[in-house]
Design a protein around this motif. Structure first.
Motif, PDB file in Angstrom:
ATOM      1  N   SER A  41      -4.922 -13.057   1.588  1.00 16.84           N
ATOM      2  CA  SER A  41      -4.990 -12.194   0.412  1.00 16.84           C
ATOM      3  C   SER A  41      -4.419 -12.935  -0.782  1.00 16.84           C
ATOM      4  O   SER A  41      -3.591 -13.840  -0.631  1.00 16.84           O
ATOM      5  CB  SER A  41      -4.190 -10.903   0.652  1.00 16.84           C
ATOM      6  N   ASP A  42      -4.860 -12.545  -1.963  1.00 20.80           N
ATOM      7  CA  ASP A  42      -4.301 -13.115  -3.195  1.00 20.80           C
ATOM      8  C   ASP A  42      -3.011 -12.404  -3.597  1.00 20.80           C
ATOM      9  O   ASP A  42      -2.330 -12.836  -4.522  1.00 20.80           O
ATOM     10  CB  ASP A  42      -5.318 -13.000  -4.339  1.00 20.80           C
ATOM     11  N   HIS A  43      -2.692 -11.301  -2.920  1.00 18.06           N
ATOM     12  CA  HIS A  43      -1.499 -10.525  -3.245  1.00 18.06           C
ATOM     13  C   HIS A  43      -0.278 -11.063  -2.508  1.00 18.06           C
ATOM     14  O   HIS A  43      -0.388 -11.641  -1.428  1.00 18.06           O
ATOM     15  CB  HIS A  43      -1.709  -9.047  -2.890  1.00 18.06           C
ATOM     16  N   VAL A  44       0.883 -10.840  -3.079  1.00 21.61           N
ATOM     17  CA  VAL A  44       2.137 -11.208  -2.431  1.00 21.61           C
ATOM     18  C   VAL A  44       2.376 -10.250  -1.260  1.00 21.61           C
ATOM     19  O   VAL A  44       2.134  -9.053  -1.359  1.00 21.61           O
ATOM     20  CB  VAL A  44       3.304 -11.123  -3.435  1.00 21.61           C
ATOM     21  N   HIS A  45       2.822 -10.803  -0.131  1.00 22.25           N
ATOM     22  CA  HIS A  45       3.086  -9.963   1.044  1.00 22.25           C
ATOM     23  C   HIS A  45       4.482  -9.370   0.916  1.00 22.25           C
ATOM     24  O   HIS A  45       5.468  -9.948   1.358  1.00 22.25           O
ATOM     25  CB  HIS A  45       2.961 -10.787   2.318  1.00 22.25           C
ATOM     26  N   ASP A  46       4.569  -8.193   0.320  1.00 26.75           N
ATOM     27  CA  ASP A  46       5.845  -7.510   0.098  1.00 26.75           C
ATOM     28  C   ASP A  46       5.626  -6.028   0.356  1.00 26.75           C
ATOM     29  O   ASP A  46       5.190  -5.284  -0.530  1.00 26.75           O
ATOM     30  CB  ASP A  46       6.332  -7.759  -1.327  1.00 26.75           C
ATOM     31  N   ASP A  47       5.938  -5.581   1.567  1.00 23.12           N
ATOM     32  CA  ASP A  47       5.665  -4.194   1.941  1.00 23.12           C
ATOM     33  C   ASP A  47       6.474  -3.191   1.131  1.00 23.12           C
ATOM     34  O   ASP A  47       6.101  -2.021   1.054  1.00 23.12           O
ATOM     35  CB  ASP A  47       5.953  -3.989   3.432  1.00 23.12           C
ATOM     36  N   ASP A  48       7.572  -3.633   0.535  1.00 20.18           N
ATOM     37  CA  ASP A  48       8.374  -2.712  -0.280  1.00 20.18           C
ATOM     38  C   ASP A  48       7.643  -2.283  -1.538  1.00 20.18           C
ATOM     39  O   ASP A  48       7.987  -1.261  -2.145  1.00 20.18           O
ATOM     40  CB  ASP A  48       9.707  -3.363  -0.667  1.00 20.18           C
ATOM     41  N   HIS A  49       6.630  -3.058  -1.926  1.00 22.36           N
ATOM     42  CA  HIS A  49       5.898  -2.750  -3.160  1.00 22.36           C
ATOM     43  C   HIS A  49       4.422  -2.466  -2.889  1.00 22.36           C
ATOM     44  O   HIS A  49       3.595  -2.564  -3.801  1.00 22.36           O
ATOM     45  CB  HIS A  49       6.042  -3.904  -4.161  1.00 22.36           C
ATOM     46  N   GLY A  50       4.089  -2.129  -1.671  1.00 19.97           N
ATOM     47  CA  GLY A  50       2.705  -1.775  -1.364  1.00 19.97           C
ATOM     48  C   GLY A  50       2.139  -2.608  -0.239  1.00 19.97           C
ATOM     49  O   GLY A  50       2.739  -3.598   0.201  1.00 19.97           O
ATOM     50  N   TYR A  51       0.952  -2.192   0.226  1.00 23.62           N
ATOM     51  CA  TYR A  51       0.334  -2.810   1.394  1.00 23.62           C
ATOM     52  C   TYR A  51      -0.985  -3.501   1.076  1.00 23.62           C
ATOM     53  O   TYR A  51      -1.823  -3.653   1.953  1.00 23.62           O
ATOM     54  CB  TYR A  51       0.085  -1.750   2.469  1.00 23.62           C
ATOM     55  N   GLN A  52      -1.187  -3.932  -0.172  1.00 18.88           N
ATOM     56  CA  GLN A  52      -2.470  -4.513  -0.520  1.00 18.88           C
ATOM     57  C   GLN A  52      -2.748  -5.800   0.258  1.00 18.88           C
ATOM     58  O   GLN A  52      -3.882  -6.071   0.639  1.00 18.88           O
ATOM     59  CB  GLN A  52      -2.547  -4.784  -2.033  1.00 18.88           C
TER      60      GLN A  52
END
Length: 324
Positions: A41-52
């Motif tokens: 994914s192009d998104h940062v893997h940070d579950d605290d700020h969402g699951y994109q």
């Protein structure tokens, strides 16, 4: 008309043949031959700020966009069907290996789309297989009759034919001269298959090794990346690459890159992002800690897997849903 079609197909093959060279215009020249695993994914893997990140890893980037438009009820319904597909042994559990395979499969969709696009061109007898003769005749048939006399650089096309045949035979694991869809995928995208990686290294050496001694010296290494213009000062990155050649790439310090050293250069041991994501999803949803997850556990955490924004409904929402 057939000649025109053959020419178009041949140009496609030439484009594939020259892929590594043309990539230099899209990325820094010194990285053009290195095959890194793609990020999920192009998104940062940070579950605290969402699951994109998790959505795109689990569904693939395009289908994640589609799921964003569904209501929670629709997302859960479709997720349940996906779980049934992931559970290949039908034991009611999703193991790490099953989830890992699924995520890898979703990330390879772009490769599958490319293979599907070319499949009909080469499967001339429509038997859902591609024989070497079918590929050769479709790609080179017109020019073979004329011994490539109609093309300006006949040596290039002859070389392409030899390399294509060698690659086809390497991809053809059972040696029957016929490629299944999986084998044809390995032929078109050899860097994606472990059993093809020696060939990827061999082709790379052949591309760079101008004096034909089977190894790469510093002049050849730099020449593959940079051609100086008259009066142009050598860029700093070229000087850096000279140091990389002698200090990093040339492991045995003999002044050359052999096939093992080339493999370490162009096929680095990357982190398996799909493996890590499968472990992450299981860890977060495995409530009874048996190291596998059920449909119930997945649906209880549906937002992590598929999410939903329940916003506008696009016209083509239903076009690809059935493919999942």
């Amino acid at each position: 008309m057939n000649n025109i079609l053959s020419t178009m197909v041949l140009l496609k093959s030439l484009a594939s043949f020259c892929f590594l060279a043309t990539v230099a215009f899209a990325v820094p020249a010194q990285e053009k031959r290195v095959h890194h695993q793609a990020h999920l994914s192009d998104h940062v893997h940070d579950d605290d700020h969402g699951y994109q990140y998790d959505h795109e890893a689990f569904l693939g980037k395009e289908d994640a966009k589609t799921f964003d438009q569904l209501t929670p009820e629709e997302s859960k319904e479709r997720l349940a069907k996906i779980v049934d597909r992931i559970d290949t042994d039908k034991d009611g559990y999703i193991s790490h290996s099953e989830l890992h395979y699924w995520i890898k499969h979703r990330q390879r969709r772009y490769i599958e789309d490319n293979v599907n696009k070319h499949w009909k061109d080469y499967d001339s007898n429509h038997d859902n297989k591609i024989a070497w003769e079918e590929y050769k005749n479709t790609t080179y048939g017109y020019y073979l009759d004329e011994d490539f006399s109609d093309v300006e650089d006949k040596d290039t096309y002859k070389t392409m034919l030899i390399r294509d045949e060698r690659r086809f035979k390497t991809a053809d694991r059972d040696g029957d001269g016929i490629a299944t869809r999986e084998e044809f995928t390995a032929f078109l995208h050899p860097e994606e298959f472990d059993y093809m990686k020696d060939l990827v290294v061999q082709e790379t050496v052949e591309d760079i090794d101008k004096n034909g001694d089977g190894k790469i010296n510093l002049v050849e290494y730099i020449g593959d990346m940079y051609t100086p213009e008259n009066g142009e000062s050598e860029p700093d990155w070229v000087q850096t690459e000279r140091k990389h050649f002698s200090e990093i790439r040339d492991g045995n310090k003999d002044g050359y890159l052999d096939t093992n050293e080339v493999a370490q250069w162009i096929l680095p041991g990357d982190v398996d992002h799909a493996d890590n994501e499968a472990k992450h999803l299981i860890h977060e949803t495995d409530t009874d800690k048996d190291e596998k997850i059920t449909k119930k556990e997945i649906l209880a955490n549906w937002n992590m897997f598929v999410g939903s924004q329940a916003t506008n409904y696009g016209e083509d929402l239903t076009k690809r849903h059935d493919e999942l």
